[in-house]
Structures are given as C-alpha cells and as structure tokens.
Design a protein around this motif. Structure first.
Motif, PDB file in Angstrom:
ATOM      1  N   ILE A 263       7.439 -24.577  21.296  1.00 12.14           N
ATOM      2  CA  ILE A 263       8.170 -23.516  21.316  1.00 12.14           C
ATOM      3  C   ILE A 263       7.430 -22.309  20.360  1.00 12.14           C
ATOM      4  O   ILE A 263       7.233 -21.349  20.824  1.00 12.14           O
ATOM      5  CB  ILE A 263       9.361 -23.974  20.471  1.00 12.14           C
ATOM      6  N   MET A 264       6.709 -22.682  19.464  1.00 14.32           N
ATOM      7  CA  MET A 264       6.124 -21.846  18.325  1.00 14.32           C
ATOM      8  C   MET A 264       5.074 -21.120  19.082  1.00 14.32           C
ATOM      9  O   MET A 264       4.648 -19.910  19.402  1.00 14.32           O
ATOM     10  CB  MET A 264       5.365 -22.373  17.526  1.00 14.32           C
ATOM     11  N   ASP A 265       4.123 -22.005  20.065  1.00 14.22           N
ATOM     12  CA  ASP A 265       3.063 -21.387  20.794  1.00 14.22           C
ATOM     13  C   ASP A 265       3.714 -20.400  22.116  1.00 14.22           C
ATOM     14  O   ASP A 265       3.248 -19.368  22.448  1.00 14.22           O
ATOM     15  CB  ASP A 265       2.323 -22.503  21.728  1.00 14.22           C
ATOM     16  N   ALA A 266       4.764 -20.631  22.623  1.00 18.46           N
ATOM     17  CA  ALA A 266       5.275 -19.901  23.504  1.00 18.46           C
ATOM     18  C   ALA A 266       5.790 -18.542  23.127  1.00 18.46           C
ATOM     19  O   ALA A 266       5.492 -17.642  23.550  1.00 18.46           O
ATOM     20  CB  ALA A 266       6.482 -20.679  24.112  1.00 18.46           C
ATOM     21  N   ILE A 267       6.040 -18.633  21.974  1.00 14.77           N
ATOM     22  CA  ILE A 267       6.841 -17.439  21.240  1.00 14.77           C
ATOM     23  C   ILE A 267       5.448 -16.522  20.672  1.00 14.77           C
ATOM     24  O   ILE A 267       5.449 -15.403  21.180  1.00 14.77           O
ATOM     25  CB  ILE A 267       7.566 -17.605  19.941  1.00 14.77           C
ATOM     26  N   LEU A 268       4.471 -17.108  20.202  1.00 14.97           N
ATOM     27  CA  LEU A 268       3.378 -16.466  19.821  1.00 14.97           C
ATOM     28  C   LEU A 268       2.377 -15.902  20.907  1.00 14.97           C
ATOM     29  O   LEU A 268       2.150 -14.859  21.114  1.00 14.97           O
ATOM     30  CB  LEU A 268       2.132 -17.406  19.207  1.00 14.97           C
ATOM     31  N   SER A 269       2.602 -16.612  22.167  1.00 13.41           N
ATOM     32  CA  SER A 269       1.767 -16.275  23.532  1.00 13.41           C
ATOM     33  C   SER A 269       2.601 -14.964  24.107  1.00 13.41           C
ATOM     34  O   SER A 269       1.745 -14.331  24.488  1.00 13.41           O
ATOM     35  CB  SER A 269       1.821 -17.488  24.455  1.00 13.41           C
ATOM     36  N   ALA A 270       3.850 -15.131  23.722  1.00  9.19           N
ATOM     37  CA  ALA A 270       4.534 -13.791  24.435  1.00  9.19           C
ATOM     38  C   ALA A 270       4.243 -12.447  23.994  1.00  9.19           C
ATOM     39  O   ALA A 270       4.151 -11.520  24.728  1.00  9.19           O
ATOM     40  CB  ALA A 270       5.952 -13.952  24.433  1.00  9.19           C
ATOM     41  N   LEU A 271       3.574 -12.507  22.581  1.00  4.53           N
ATOM     42  CA  LEU A 271       2.971 -11.239  22.082  1.00  4.53           C
ATOM     43  C   LEU A 271       1.411 -11.178  21.887  1.00  4.53           C
ATOM     44  O   LEU A 271       1.098 -10.354  21.115  1.00  4.53           O
ATOM     45  CB  LEU A 271       3.900 -10.844  20.845  1.00  4.53           C
ATOM     46  N   SER A 272       0.886 -12.155  22.477  1.00  2.00           N
ATOM     47  CA  SER A 272      -0.428 -12.416  22.248  1.00  2.00           C
ATOM     48  C   SER A 272      -0.874 -12.378  21.036  1.00  2.00           C
ATOM     49  O   SER A 272      -1.959 -11.544  20.555  1.00  2.00           O
ATOM     50  CB  SER A 272      -1.263 -11.352  23.022  1.00  2.00           C
ATOM     51  N   LEU A 273      -0.306 -13.241  20.285  1.00  2.48           N
ATOM     52  CA  LEU A 273      -0.459 -13.616  18.535  1.00  2.48           C
ATOM     53  C   LEU A 273      -1.328 -14.610  18.566  1.00  2.48           C
ATOM     54  O   LEU A 273      -1.074 -15.407  17.488  1.00  2.48           O
ATOM     55  CB  LEU A 273       0.626 -13.529  17.807  1.00  2.48           C
TER      56      LEU A 273
END
Ligand code: CTP
Ligand code: MG
Length: 376
Positions: A263-273
């Motif tokens: 879930i954390m990776d999905a959230i970070l990926s959404a904003l290219s973080l």
C-alpha cells in the motif's frame, strides 16, 4: 531561507479582476471553500523557503485579505493603479537577498517551478518563469498578417519571477511612473539580461470567468505497489497492522507487514515519490522490526506536503494459508483509521494460488495494491 540565502515572496493581489466578472476581486471569490489567493499562498508556504511574505492588496480588499490570513506571518502592503506600481510599493518592504514576485492569480504554481526559479536567480541574478510557445505566432495589423514570428524563439511569460533584491529594487526605482508588462521587463531595461526558468502549461493565470471554474478542478493520481515476504517459523504474521494467529510469520527487516508495504509503495508511486526501499532503507538499524503502520503514517505526511490525500485503496493478498476471511474486516478498519478514510474506501481481497508456485507451497505471501490519491 533557500540554499543559505534569505528570501522574500511578493504576491501581487491588488488588481480589480474586472475581466473575470465576479463583481469583486477574482482572487477573493471562494471556489469549493477556498479562494484563489489562499491556494496560491499555500503552495509557497508549503515550501518553507520564504523568510518574508508580502501581499500587495487594494485598500478595499485589505480587511477581507487580513481575515483570510488568520495567524499567517504575512505583511500587507497597499498597491497602486497598475501592477508595476503595486510591485514597486511591495519592494520597499523587502529586506532579503533574493525576492520572488508572483501573481496571486496563478494558483497552479508548483514547488518545482518555485525551485527552478530560485536556482536560476541564484545562478544569474534574474529568472523569468516562461513556457515555449506551442503554436506558430504572427503579428497582425488592421486584420492583416504583417510578420511571421515562428515559434522556436517565442515564449509565454508566467510568474514567479526571481531577482537579486538590491538589483530589482534599483530597477523599479528607475521605473518612475512608467508601466511595464512584467518585472523582467523592468529589470531588462534598467539592470541587464533576464534569464529563463522552467514554467508549466498548468501554471495559468485566472483571468476570465471560465478560468474560475478551473479552481474547482481537482487532480487525481493513481499508483500501484507490490510486495512479497518469505514465511518462516518463529516470526509474527502482521497484515495491515493486525497480528494474525498462524504457525508461521513473515521474514523481513521491519515487521514485514507485506500488505502495508504494498500500500505504501502504491501511494508513493502515485506521486512519483520513489519507494519504501528509498525512504526506509533496510540497511538502516532505525527500521529494524519497525512498525510498518508508523512508516505508513510518514508516507501520508509526504503526500500531504505535495497537496494530496488518499481517495481509496484496493489490494489483493495472495496467501495459501492462513484463511484470512475473518480477519479482513479488522484489517480494513485498521487501515481506514490510519489512512483517514471511511471503510468503504479500503478494499482488501484475499486469494490462494491454488497450490501453485511459492505462494501455493506456503513459502511466502504476496500483495498487489492500487492507490487513488486526491488533491486536497
Ligand atoms: N495586480 C496588482 N495591482 C494592480 C493590478 C493587478 O497587484 N494594480 C495583480 C492582480 O491582482 C493579479 C496580477 O497582478 O494577481 C495579474 O494581473 P491581472 O491578471 O491583470 O489581474 P487584475 O488586474 O486583477 O484583472 P483585470 O485586468 O481583469 O482587471
Ligand atoms: Mg489587470
């Protein structure tokens, strides 16, 4: 302070907004509960780059703008009849090395634009945010094309525009009562070359009634994440922050909460973080046996800084055993609490892999997650 330099921001907000036809200054009309001026200001405040913020306003709007600012440390200066006069008044209050001048009517400015403008200012002493012209341009007189200007050399001017404060103050002092298109033109006439910094098509100026509608447009971003951990004896099995009774648990540097990690990776990926390996390296002892829910809370602060929050999450847990059916509601509720969303915004499914592969052999558990983020 930006890279060791004291830095000010001037927001020009002293116009009348006549073309926007709102019966008042376009910057002070709330759209979805927030005015254009508040939106513009919050982008700059979130960077924490500025030692001094000055808003130039008209006498008529001063009271209303003061009320919007609450306890923000902002100086209000009265503007003049033209933007040139307004900026000139504000510059008198500037006592930092660098200054950025921005139109209150450009709320879609970003941290990237601000950073590039400041870096260019440090390098060359001046920086004009601009974008290359998309279309071929020509000059017209009395309805007849007089000259083709092409597009390669033509740029559209935006703000912010950055300067070494002493120089732009000197330029405006020389300007007298003359009116200029922008700050760069004043600088070019009295001081020297102005340098280009990177603008954005999105950084439009709210000018006409239809532009007001754009203030209500919210961006959504989608991201996906995947994680897998090995199942071993003598470890806890933690999924979505909930400890689950089982003969084995997941192996990892942290608590190995594979669901929260995906879930954390999905959230970070959404904003290219980047990803969790970047933010929480497993070589760092700080994260040994870390509670992944605490890491998720940190990820949420990162997206908040970018102006986003979680819309909804969807994840599938691939596990042969244990049966997760009865644990899903507890996991869902826990994640919803942490993500600050309602339970119907957290969709967790679970599946076996029908005995196939390493998941089927009960050697590990995998999770695939998708996150939708909404602009705040
Ligand atoms: N501005 C200013 N002082 C003025 C005129 C304009 O500080 N005397 C500011 C506006 O508030 C705006 C920015 O300069 O943030 C760009 O100007 P513009 O888009 O032209 O805004 P207005 O002048 O308010 O709009 P209009 O020309 O339609 O009346
Ligand atoms: Mg104007």
């Amino acid at each position: 302070m930006y890279k060791g330099r004291t830095t000010s921001l001037i927001i020009a907000a002293a116009g009348k907004g006549e073309r926007a036809k709102q019966n008042k200054n376009k910057l002070l009309v709330p759209v979805l509960g927030k005015t254009c001026l508040e939106r513009t200001l919050s982008v700059f405040c979130n960077t924490n780059f500025f030692d001094q913020i000055i808003i130039v306003c008209s006498k008529d709007d001063k009271k209303e703008i003061s009320a919007l600012l609450n306890d923000k440390d902002v100086t209000l200066v009265l503007g003049g009849d033209t933007r040139t006069q307004s900026v000139k008044n504000a510059l008198k209050k500037v006592d930092t090395e660098l200054v950025l001048i921005h139109d209150g009517a450009r709320p879609f400015v970003s941290k990237e634009i601000i950073t590039d403008c400041l870096d260019t200012t440090i390098k060359y002493g001046s920086a004009i945010t601009a974008i290359a012209s998309r279309d071929t341009m020509f000059e017209v007189k009395d309805g007849v094309v007089t000259d083709y200007l092409g597009k390669d050399k033509l740029y559209s001017v935006q703000t912010p525009q950055g300067f070494n404060s002493a120089n732009i103050k000197r330029a405006y002092a020389c300007a007298g009562e003359e009116t200029f298109n922008d700050d760069g033109e004043v600088y070019k006439k009295f001081i020297g070359d102005v340098y280009l910094s990177k603008g954005d098509e999105k950084n439009i100026k709210i000018t006409y009634p239809e532009d007001m509608l754009k203030l209500g447009n919210k961006e959504v971003k989608i991201g996906c994440g995947f994680d897998c951990h090995k199942l071993v004896e003598n470890r806890k099995l933690v999924l979505g922050g909930i400890e689950i009774e089982h003969t084995k648990g997941l192996l990892g540097h942290s608590d190995a909460d594979v669901l929260t990690h995906a879930i954390m990776d999905a959230i970070l990926s959404a904003l290219s973080l980047r990803d969790i390996g970047y933010h929480f390296p497993d070589a760092d002892q700080k994260y040994k046996d870390a509670d992944s829910i605490k890491l998720l809370e940190h990820v949420l602060t990162l997206i908040k800084e970018k102006g986003y929050k979680v819309g909804n999450i969807s994840a599938v847990i691939m596990a042969e055993k244990p049966k997760l059916k009865n644990h899903i509601p507890t996991i869902t509720q826990n994640l919803a609490n942490v993500l600050d969303v309602t339970v119907d915004c957290v969709g967790i499914t679970a599946t076996t892999l029908e005995g196939l592969g390493f998941v089927g052999r009960e050697e590990g558990i995998c999770v695939q997650a998708t996150a939708l983020l909404k602009e705040i």
